[in-house]
Motif scaffolding. Sequence first.
Motif, PDB file in Angstrom:
ATOM      1  N   ALA A 288       0.885  -1.118  -0.106  1.00  0.00           N
ATOM      2  CA  ALA A 288       0.033  -0.011   0.185  1.00  0.00           C
ATOM      3  C   ALA A 288       0.776   1.169  -0.077  1.00  0.00           C
ATOM      4  N   THR A 289       0.227   2.286  -0.587  1.00  0.00           N
ATOM      5  CA  THR A 289       1.123   3.597  -0.626  1.00  0.00           C
ATOM      6  C   THR A 289       0.702   4.276   0.647  1.00  0.00           C
ATOM      7  N   THR A 290       1.294   5.580   0.757  1.00  0.00           N
ATOM      8  CA  THR A 290       1.306   6.514   1.960  1.00  0.00           C
ATOM      9  C   THR A 290       0.011   7.649   1.803  1.00  0.00           C
ATOM     10  N   LEU A 291      -0.760   7.788   2.763  1.00  0.00           N
ATOM     11  CA  LEU A 291      -1.805   8.369   2.359  1.00  0.00           C
ATOM     12  C   LEU A 291      -1.188  10.166   2.889  1.00  0.00           C
ATOM     13  N   PHE A 292      -0.605  10.270   4.068  1.00  0.00           N
ATOM     14  CA  PHE A 292       0.247  11.176   4.546  1.00  0.00           C
ATOM     15  C   PHE A 292       1.108  11.002   5.651  1.00  0.00           C
ATOM     16  N   GLU A 293       2.101  11.714   5.917  1.00  0.00           N
ATOM     17  CA  GLU A 293       3.409  11.595   6.898  1.00  0.00           C
ATOM     18  C   GLU A 293       2.896  12.323   7.905  1.00  0.00           C
ATOM     19  N   PHE A 294       3.748  11.827   9.045  1.00  0.00           N
ATOM     20  CA  PHE A 294       3.578  12.856  10.278  1.00  0.00           C
ATOM     21  C   PHE A 294       4.757  12.768  11.320  1.00  0.00           C
ATOM     22  N   THR A 295       4.913  13.548  12.184  1.00  0.00           N
ATOM     23  CA  THR A 295       6.198  13.761  13.040  1.00  0.00           C
ATOM     24  C   THR A 295       5.583  13.319  14.459  1.00  0.00           C
ATOM     25  N   LEU A 296       6.502  12.736  15.248  1.00  0.00           N
ATOM     26  CA  LEU A 296       6.314  12.452  16.669  1.00  0.00           C
ATOM     27  C   LEU A 296       7.131  13.322  17.379  1.00  0.00           C
ATOM     28  N   PRO A 297       6.717  14.511  18.155  1.00  0.00           N
ATOM     29  CA  PRO A 297       7.517  15.191  18.832  1.00  0.00           C
ATOM     30  C   PRO A 297       8.387  14.457  19.733  1.00  0.00           C
ATOM     31  N   LYS A 305       3.540   7.501   9.553  1.00  0.00           N
ATOM     32  CA  LYS A 305       2.742   7.780   8.283  1.00  0.00           C
ATOM     33  C   LYS A 305       1.514   7.082   8.633  1.00  0.00           C
ATOM     34  N   VAL A 306       0.515   7.540   7.809  1.00  0.00           N
ATOM     35  CA  VAL A 306      -0.913   7.052   7.676  1.00  0.00           C
ATOM     36  C   VAL A 306      -0.943   6.246   6.248  1.00  0.00           C
ATOM     37  N   VAL A 307      -1.289   5.042   6.323  1.00  0.00           N
ATOM     38  CA  VAL A 307      -1.201   4.022   5.222  1.00  0.00           C
ATOM     39  C   VAL A 307      -2.507   4.313   4.116  1.00  0.00           C
ATOM     40  N   ASN A 308      -2.301   4.395   2.966  1.00  0.00           N
ATOM     41  CA  ASN A 308      -3.526   4.660   2.155  1.00  0.00           C
ATOM     42  C   ASN A 308      -4.185   3.180   2.081  1.00  0.00           C
ATOM     43  N   TRP A 309      -5.006   2.975   2.824  1.00  0.00           N
ATOM     44  CA  TRP A 309      -5.694   1.438   3.216  1.00  0.00           C
ATOM     45  C   TRP A 309      -6.834   1.415   3.772  1.00  0.00           C
ATOM     46  N   PRO A 310      -8.083   0.904   3.340  1.00  0.00           N
ATOM     47  CA  PRO A 310      -9.230   0.813   3.553  1.00  0.00           C
ATOM     48  C   PRO A 310      -9.604   0.748   5.339  1.00  0.00           C
ATOM     49  N   LEU A 311      -8.717   0.122   6.131  1.00  0.00           N
ATOM     50  CA  LEU A 311      -8.771   0.111   7.418  1.00  0.00           C
ATOM     51  C   LEU A 311      -7.488   1.158   7.865  1.00  0.00           C
ATOM     52  N   SER A 312      -8.135   1.848   9.078  1.00  0.00           N
ATOM     53  CA  SER A 312      -7.318   3.022   9.265  1.00  0.00           C
ATOM     54  C   SER A 312      -5.939   2.528   9.961  1.00  0.00           C
ATOM     55  N   THR A 313      -4.869   2.800   9.297  1.00  0.00           N
ATOM     56  CA  THR A 313      -3.590   2.177   9.799  1.00  0.00           C
ATOM     57  C   THR A 313      -2.573   3.208  10.025  1.00  0.00           C
ATOM     58  N   ILE A 314      -1.977   3.165  11.107  1.00  0.00           N
ATOM     59  CA  ILE A 314      -0.715   4.031  11.493  1.00  0.00           C
ATOM     60  C   ILE A 314       0.614   2.962  11.177  1.00  0.00           C
ATOM     61  N   GLU A 315       1.466   3.749  10.441  1.00  0.00           N
ATOM     62  CA  GLU A 315       2.683   2.779  10.474  1.00  0.00           C
ATOM     63  C   GLU A 315       3.872   3.695  10.995  1.00  0.00           C
ATOM     64  N   LEU A 316       4.651   2.986  11.944  1.00  0.00           N
ATOM     65  CA  LEU A 316       5.868   3.510  12.494  1.00  0.00           C
ATOM     66  C   LEU A 316       7.234   2.589  12.238  1.00  0.00           C
ATOM     67  N   VAL A 317       8.225   3.479  11.871  1.00  0.00           N
ATOM     68  CA  VAL A 317       9.431   2.746  11.190  1.00  0.00           C
ATOM     69  C   VAL A 317      10.361   3.294  12.114  1.00  0.00           C
ATOM     70  N   GLY A 318      11.276   2.598  12.605  1.00  0.00           N
ATOM     71  CA  GLY A 318      12.723   2.841  13.415  1.00  0.00           C
ATOM     72  C   GLY A 318      13.421   2.023  13.777  1.00  0.00           C
ATOM     73  N   GLU A 319      14.567   1.846  14.233  1.00  0.00           N
ATOM     74  CA  GLU A 319      15.617   0.769  14.619  1.00  0.00           C
ATOM     75  C   GLU A 319      15.673   0.494  15.954  1.00  0.00           C
ATOM     76  N   SER A 320      14.977   1.578  16.904  1.00  0.00           N
ATOM     77  CA  SER A 320      15.144   1.257  18.333  1.00  0.00           C
ATOM     78  C   SER A 320      13.711   0.557  18.628  1.00  0.00           C
ATOM     79  N   THR A 321      13.863  -0.663  19.162  1.00  0.00           N
ATOM     80  CA  THR A 321      12.705  -1.298  19.431  1.00  0.00           C
ATOM     81  C   THR A 321      12.042  -0.788  20.890  1.00  0.00           C
TER      82      THR A 321
END
Length: 500
Positions: A288-297, A305-321
């Motif tokens: 799926a593509t990206t609907l829009f991106e956001f930052t986390l203060p 980012k929010v995924v361009n997907w019918p179910l409302s999906t937030i995606e978080l990407v990082g290296e620190s578990t």
Amino acid sequence: MEKNLTKKLCGFIDRLIELNIENHLIEEMDAIYIRNRVLALFKEDYYEVSEKVETNQYETLDALLEIALEKELIEEHMAAKDQFISHLMDLFLDKPSGVNRKFFALYKDDIKAATDYFYELSQLSTYIKVRQLAKNKQFNVDSPYGEIQITINLSKPEKDPKQIALERLAPSSNYPTCLLCQENEGYEGTIKHPDRANHRMIRLELNNKKWLMQYSPYLYYNEHCIILSDTHTPMQITASTFNNLLDFTTQFPHYFIGSNADLPIVGGSILSHEHYQGGRHTFPMDEATTLFEFTLPKYKSIQGKVVNWPLSTIELVGESTEELAKCSDEILKLWRAYSDPICDILAYTEDTPHNTITPICKREGSKYVMRLVLRNNRTTDEHPLGIFHPHQDVQHIKKENIGLIEVMGLAILPGRLLTELEEVKKYVRGEVADVAENHMLWADGLKATYNEEMDIEQYIKQALGDKFVRVLEDAGVYKLNEEGIAGFKRFIETFGNLTE
């Protein structure tokens, strides 16, 4: 026992031993021991060398099953047959301790080699129902969100009337406690509880707690595994969930893992035992593509980012578990308490909670991807099965809960559809047809837009896929329209309030 039948039995026993030496389940040294154990299972104390038979594993097992029925060792119903085959194949398997030793010996040098070994073992032992799974109908269809995957599930055989009658008479039992509990490993099975004699589990430690991994007997996708708690505790999404998922993908970077939500309607079919599902498969959501991106203060190292997907999906990407787990938990807590009446989202009805998430985790190189799918299970008089549940006009295709697998874009549809869709095809082409009443309105619409130049097979498949997309859209708490996207952004804005 009649001599000819004895010779026939011995021939198929020898063939099964030969096949399982070839499959590396046993060694040549084990052949006589296994032969004697199989003879004992058939209550036979005589052996003679027979003519060599050339059958595959399933043909050999079918032949042995027929002999067991002829000898009246088992009853003529599906549960008894399944139990017999599982018991027979268990003779060729190592005990759980041996399977685990080999798994982790392989794991030290090559993680994928370890899962390959266990996956193949689960298939060769017939624990994974390879033959039945081949009956499933699978295809992809286009959608506004990319390709959607469809499976019409034909792998689970229907119970015969004799078994149904016996089930009604059988006493209830609380052992094993449920279908997932580790008590199932090696369990013979009953008329009510499936056979598990040939079942093995891998012992894991996730987030400093004991878990077990197995493969699903009825795989819905490649290497479909189940990771279950070693104790019978209810499903729950908490801070520990994210640590568990991240720890699993650290240990098995080639597998994804996800959890069903922990509330009725939006949860999976088994909420009584905490478990996750994983495996090696690329789902439509992954493309799926990206609907829009956001930052986390607070979490500047995490891309949001929010995924361009019918179910409302937030995606978080990082290296620190550690950071991903903390951030995910804080978003979960915000969502649990969040209401937006404009979008029909209420966190509570009196003391009854409605908000939860379906979390999904995978690896992309050194980075971890955590997806948080927002769910709400509130019902109304208009939508008694759920506001964010398949609505009435799509329930002729899918009425059940939308669990983890469907959330990611793989439809698991009931086997009844195969014959029902054949009648719809006839009707659309103007032929005499017996269309199920619940499909009639849909069939009328399809007939109105069909012309003879169209490929009827592809036309019906695409129409089925379109219905499933509607199922997913119904389950989305924020619709992908101006009002829904604005509502989603309002929730994202609350991330600026994450506590330091």
